[in-house]
Design a protein around this motif. Structure first.
Motif, mmCIF file in Angstrom:
data_model
loop_
_atom_site.group_PDB
_atom_site.id
_atom_site.type_symbol
_atom_site.label_atom_id
_atom_site.label_comp_id
_atom_site.label_asym_id
_atom_site.label_seq_id
_atom_site.Cartn_x
_atom_site.Cartn_y
_atom_site.Cartn_z
ATOM 1 N N SER A 121 37.749 35.573 28.714
ATOM 2 C CA SER A 121 37.782 36.867 29.122
ATOM 3 C C SER A 121 37.801 36.346 30.636
ATOM 4 C CB SER A 121 36.572 37.644 29.324
ATOM 5 O OG SER A 121 37.344 38.961 29.889
ATOM 6 N N ARG A 125 41.407 34.793 33.455
ATOM 7 C CA ARG A 125 42.208 35.419 35.235
ATOM 8 C C ARG A 125 42.908 33.974 35.863
ATOM 9 N NH1 ARG A 125 36.171 37.998 37.269
ATOM 10 N NH2 ARG A 125 36.304 39.452 35.123
ATOM 11 N N LYS A 185 36.801 49.789 37.358
ATOM 12 C CA LYS A 185 37.394 49.111 35.765
ATOM 13 C C LYS A 185 37.963 47.661 35.878
ATOM 14 C CE LYS A 185 39.905 51.320 32.302
ATOM 15 N NZ LYS A 185 40.015 52.842 31.544
ATOM 16 N N LYS A 186 39.468 48.275 37.362
ATOM 17 C CA LYS A 186 40.081 47.323 37.671
ATOM 18 C C LYS A 186 40.005 46.108 38.150
ATOM 19 C CE LYS A 186 43.719 51.474 37.714
ATOM 20 N NZ LYS A 186 44.715 51.931 38.959
ATOM 21 N N GLY A 189 36.632 45.133 35.129
ATOM 22 C CA GLY A 189 36.259 45.430 33.744
ATOM 23 C C GLY A 189 35.614 45.632 33.154
ATOM 24 N N SER A 190 36.037 47.008 32.545
ATOM 25 C CA SER A 190 35.064 47.850 31.846
ATOM 26 C C SER A 190 33.171 47.157 31.220
ATOM 27 C CB SER A 190 35.475 48.531 30.896
ATOM 28 O OG SER A 190 36.158 48.272 29.936
#
Length: 230
Positions: A121, A125, A185-186, A189-190
């Motif tokens: 994850s 990026r 969140k943006k 991330g959640s």
């Protein structure tokens, strides 16, 4: 980018952690390097130029927070992703880490499958080398999203990744109020759990570097970017 081209630097003063984490990430095909304290981490980062650094906080010689700050000062490492990897889950430790320029925070112990999932994850990026130039001119401020760079009144301002992403979000719609939940969140991330003060720390840093009058706090809601006419 192929997995075997990705370099990960593991930094921890516990040999068992380096061995176990290194073994599991090598199984995924990553090129793994290690360091046992902050001083070694900075030296290794300069030599190896990794794509990702997993950095313990509590270490001898130089702790992880100081090492992170020093790495962020090296221009050749402006794109490196840094995640603290530590047993310390206290809010103040997280704030110190993000304040130093970290992108994320992983609390150990962590199961191997969850760790590899988290690493994948984080690596999403990475910049796409073939991406087109992506920049925005806001009048006195140019935002270069490819270089994670701000140019304000002709002066270059290099921001840590999360500060840049937060700034990029707020400036995507000047005048719009972004609530704290939306920002979390943006930008984070959640799947990332961080302390309540994390956003405040990053806003404070942006105010110091860009200018206090560009950012307005909407009490009880969130923040907005104010565009000033030249």
């Amino acid at each position: 980018m192929e997995t075997n081209q990705i370099k990960i630097l593991l930094v921890d003063d516990e040999p068992d952690i380096l061995e176990i984490v290194g073994y599991n990430l090598k199984k995924e095909g990553y090129d793994i390097y290690t360091a046992s304290n902050g001083i070694e981490a900075v030296d290794q980062a300069k030599k190896v130029q990794p794509h990702l650094i997993l950095l313990d906080v509590m270490m001898p010689e130089m702790d992880g927070v100081e090492a992170c700050e020093k790495i962020r000062e090296i221009s050749d490492l402006k794109d490196v992703i840094i995640s603290f990897f530590t047993a310390r889950g206290e809010d103040y430790s997280q704030v110190a880490g993000f304040d130093a320029g970290a992108d994320d925070y992983i609390t150990k112990p962590i199961k191997p499958k969850l760790l590899t999932s988290k690493v994948k994850s984080l690596l999403r990026r990475l910049k796409d080398d073939g991406a087109k130039t992506n920049s925005t001119d806001l009048g006195g401020i140019i935002i270069d999203r490819d270089e994670y760079l701000i140019v304000k009144d002709g002066e270059k301002i290099v921001l840590p990744r999360k500060e840049f992403e937060l700034f990029s979000l707020l400036t995507s719609k000047p005048g719009k109020v972004f609530n704290r939940e939306s920002i979390m969140k943006k930008v984070w991330g959640s799947d990332v759990v961080v302390g309540d003060r994390t956003i405040d720390v990053h806003i404070r840093k942006l105010r110091e570097k860009i200018g206090d009058n560009y950012f307005k706090t909407v009490k009880g809601v969130g923040y907005k970017f104010i565009l000033h006419e030249n």
